[in-house]
Design a protein around this motif. Structure first.
Motif, short mmCIF file in Angstrom:
data_model
loop_
_atom_site.label_atom_id
_atom_site.label_comp_id
_atom_site.label_asym_id
_atom_site.label_seq_id
_atom_site.Cartn_x
_atom_site.Cartn_y
_atom_site.Cartn_z
N ALA A 90 0.80 -1.23 0.00
CA ALA A 90 0.00 0.00 0.00
C ALA A 90 0.84 1.28 0.00
CB ALA A 90 -0.95 0.00 1.20
N PHE A 91 2.15 1.16 0.11
CA PHE A 91 2.99 2.36 0.13
C PHE A 91 2.63 3.34 -0.98
CE2 PHE A 91 6.83 4.44 -1.66
CZ PHE A 91 7.15 5.27 -0.60
N LEU A 92 2.54 2.84 -2.22
CA LEU A 92 2.29 3.77 -3.34
C LEU A 92 0.86 4.32 -3.35
CD1 LEU A 92 4.48 2.06 -6.08
CD2 LEU A 92 4.92 4.27 -4.98
N PRO A 93 -0.19 3.49 -3.32
CA PRO A 93 -1.54 4.09 -3.34
C PRO A 93 -1.84 4.92 -2.09
CG PRO A 93 -1.67 1.69 -3.09
CD PRO A 93 -0.24 2.03 -3.42
N TRP A 94 -1.33 4.53 -0.93
CA TRP A 94 -1.63 5.32 0.28
C TRP A 94 -1.04 6.73 0.15
CZ3 TRP A 94 0.47 8.29 4.07
CH2 TRP A 94 -0.41 8.67 5.10
N HIS A 95 0.20 6.82 -0.28
CA HIS A 95 0.81 8.15 -0.40
C HIS A 95 0.17 8.95 -1.55
CE1 HIS A 95 3.72 6.45 2.44
NE2 HIS A 95 4.03 7.69 2.75
N ARG A 96 -0.35 8.27 -2.56
CA ARG A 96 -1.11 8.95 -3.62
C ARG A 96 -2.35 9.61 -3.00
NH1 ARG A 96 -1.98 5.87 -9.24
NH2 ARG A 96 0.00 6.96 -9.65
N TYR A 97 -3.01 8.87 -2.14
CA TYR A 97 -4.20 9.40 -1.46
C TYR A 97 -3.81 10.56 -0.52
CZ TYR A 97 -8.64 9.22 1.20
OH TYR A 97 -9.83 9.51 1.81
N PHE A 98 -2.72 10.37 0.21
CA PHE A 98 -2.29 11.38 1.20
C PHE A 98 -1.95 12.70 0.50
CE2 PHE A 98 0.92 12.49 4.72
CZ PHE A 98 -0.04 12.69 5.69
N VAL A 99 -1.28 12.64 -0.64
CA VAL A 99 -0.98 13.85 -1.41
C VAL A 99 -2.29 14.53 -1.85
CG1 VAL A 99 -0.06 14.69 -3.62
CG2 VAL A 99 1.34 13.17 -2.19
N GLN A 100 -3.27 13.72 -2.23
CA GLN A 100 -4.56 14.30 -2.64
C GLN A 100 -5.25 15.01 -1.46
OE1 GLN A 100 -7.87 11.68 -3.20
NE2 GLN A 100 -8.63 12.81 -4.97
N VAL A 101 -5.17 14.41 -0.28
CA VAL A 101 -5.78 15.03 0.91
C VAL A 101 -5.08 16.37 1.19
CG1 VAL A 101 -6.18 14.79 3.41
CG2 VAL A 101 -6.49 12.81 1.90
N TYR A 102 -3.76 16.40 1.04
CA TYR A 102 -3.00 17.64 1.25
C TYR A 102 -3.37 18.69 0.19
CZ TYR A 102 1.14 20.57 2.20
OH TYR A 102 1.99 21.61 2.53
N GLU A 103 -3.44 18.25 -1.06
CA GLU A 103 -3.80 19.16 -2.16
C GLU A 103 -5.16 19.81 -1.88
OE1 GLU A 103 -4.90 17.02 -5.79
OE2 GLU A 103 -3.70 18.43 -6.95
N GLU A 104 -6.11 19.02 -1.41
CA GLU A 104 -7.44 19.56 -1.12
C GLU A 104 -7.40 20.52 0.08
OE1 GLU A 104 -9.91 15.80 -3.02
OE2 GLU A 104 -10.02 16.12 -0.85
N ALA A 105 -6.56 20.21 1.06
CA ALA A 105 -6.43 21.11 2.22
C ALA A 105 -5.82 22.44 1.78
CB ALA A 105 -5.57 20.45 3.30
N LEU A 106 -4.82 22.39 0.89
CA LEU A 106 -4.24 23.64 0.37
C LEU A 106 -5.31 24.45 -0.36
CD1 LEU A 106 -0.79 22.59 -1.24
CD2 LEU A 106 -1.18 23.60 1.01
N GLN A 107 -6.14 23.75 -1.13
CA GLN A 107 -7.18 24.44 -1.89
C GLN A 107 -8.21 25.07 -0.95
OE1 GLN A 107 -8.13 21.13 -4.43
NE2 GLN A 107 -6.59 21.67 -5.96
N GLU A 108 -8.48 24.42 0.18
CA GLU A 108 -9.38 25.02 1.17
C GLU A 108 -8.74 26.24 1.81
OE1 GLU A 108 -10.60 21.93 3.90
OE2 GLU A 108 -11.25 20.70 2.20
N CYS A 109 -7.42 26.33 1.73
CA CYS A 109 -6.70 27.49 2.26
C CYS A 109 -6.41 28.51 1.15
CB CYS A 109 -5.40 27.04 2.92
SG CYS A 109 -5.50 26.97 4.73
N GLY A 110 -7.17 28.45 0.06
CA GLY A 110 -7.10 29.50 -0.94
C GLY A 110 -6.22 29.23 -2.14
N TYR A 111 -5.55 28.09 -2.16
CA TYR A 111 -4.70 27.76 -3.30
C TYR A 111 -5.57 27.29 -4.46
CZ TYR A 111 -1.15 25.11 -5.96
OH TYR A 111 -0.33 24.60 -6.93
N THR A 112 -5.30 27.82 -5.66
CA THR A 112 -6.16 27.47 -6.79
C THR A 112 -5.50 26.47 -7.75
OG1 THR A 112 -5.37 29.45 -7.91
CG2 THR A 112 -7.47 29.63 -6.76
N GLY A 113 -4.23 26.12 -7.49
CA GLY A 113 -3.54 25.18 -8.38
C GLY A 113 -3.64 23.75 -7.88
N ASN A 114 -2.76 22.90 -8.40
CA ASN A 114 -2.75 21.48 -8.07
C ASN A 114 -1.46 21.13 -7.32
OD1 ASN A 114 -5.11 21.30 -9.73
ND2 ASN A 114 -3.74 21.37 -11.50
#
Ligand SMILES: [Cu+2]
Length: 318
Positions: A90-114
């Protein structure tokens, strides 16, 4: 264009297999995947927006109900789940998910990119000179190296000098952002930050792996581990710490790992997009239906949902 066609084909055959009505098919297709850029390819405005959002996380309440902030939740979750998500399939899919959770948190903090990545393969001959360490357009550079006592290797420049990550492994030990770049030896042609372990030659040989398990094992243990160690040493946040998401570079690093996995999948998308295997933490055989745990921080998901970045739920590309 070829990529989009492939995605459309896979999407169509999957939907046919699931016998979904055509309206659902149209709604679920990933027609315009979001592009994840290399840090140095982003505009100044995108870089600045990303960094402001990363700092913003430290002003938001914990989603885990802790007295520390949302910023610290990432280190905490990574620590809690550490043995379930490293040295296993699960190392690869878990960290793929974790990056997505971070990306969404950044977007909730006003970031408009990816999410963005640091291409350390391209920078492996002189990793310490990479654009990501720039104090103005990046994340600041090395920590203070005058002492080896824990807590003193504070990052000296850039936007994160005022940051106070709370966790060190599983203990509450507030500290400055710590980095300790592994020195090289220029006279012997040895690059700093263990760069020889993530060179284009090393990556080319890992890319020859034909099984998911072989690829996962080699990328996790060699380039992935070397970048953590090369940036953090033994006393820095990015070192072999379960709290390594303390360093915002963690997410650029893992987005690059994600990209390299995708590039490997793209060598033979039909076979490799859903190629998965190896072991779980308890030694049993891993399956695409395994749960990706998030410790209450984000919904549980399955490995299968994180295999294809061109799926409707992910829908991004590099
Ligand atoms: Cu990790």
């Amino acid at each position: 264009m070829k990529f989009i066609q492939t995605v459309a084909l896979i999407g169509a055959s999957l939907d046919a297999a699931l016998a979904l009505p055509p309206s659902t098919l149209r709604r679920q297709a990933c027609t315009s995947p979001k592009l994840r850029k290399e840090w140095s390819q982003a505009t100044r405005a995108e870089q600045s927006s990303y960094i402001q959002a990363a700092l913003c996380l430290a002003t938001k309440p914990s989603r885990l109900g802790l007295s520390s902030t949302l910023y610290d939740d990432f280190a905490r979750v990574h620590d809690i789940l550490f043995n379930q998500i490293h040295s296993v399939a699960a190392f690869l899919p878990w960290h793929r998910y974790f990056v997505q959770v971070y990306e969404e948190a950044l977007q909730e903090c006003g970031y408009t990119g990816n999410a963005m990545y640091w291409d350390w393969v391209a920078d492996s001959e002189a990793p310490a000179s990479a654009a990501v360490w720039d104090p103005i357009t990046g994340f600041g550079g090395n920590g203070n190296t005058t002492s080896t006592v824990w807590g003193t290797n504070c990052v000296l420049d850039g936007p994160f000098t005022g940051l106070r990550p709370v966790y060190w492994n599983n203990a509450a030990m507030p500290h400055c952002l710590l980095r300790s770049f592994t020195p090289g030896s220029p006279e012997d042609g040895v690059p700093e930050m263990l760069g020889a372990n993530y060179s284009p030659t090393v990556m080319a040989s890992i890319n020859l792996e034909t099984t998911f398990e072989g690829f996962r094992h080699n990328i996790e243990n060699f380039p992935h581990g070397a970048v953590h160690q090369g940036v953090g040493g033994f006393v820095g946040d990015m070192g072999p710490q379960t709290s390594s998401p303390n360093d915002p570079m963690f997410f650029l690093h893992h987005t690059q790992v994600d990209r390299l996995w995708w590039l490997w999948q793209q060598q033979d998308p039909q076979t490799r997009t859903f190629a998965y295997g190896g072991l779980r933490e308890d030694g049993s055989s891993a399956s695409l239906d395994d749960i990706l745990p998030m410790a209450g921080f984000a919904p549980q998901s399955t490995v299968r949902e994180y295999m294809d970045i061109g799926s409707a739920g992910l829908c991004y590309t590099y």
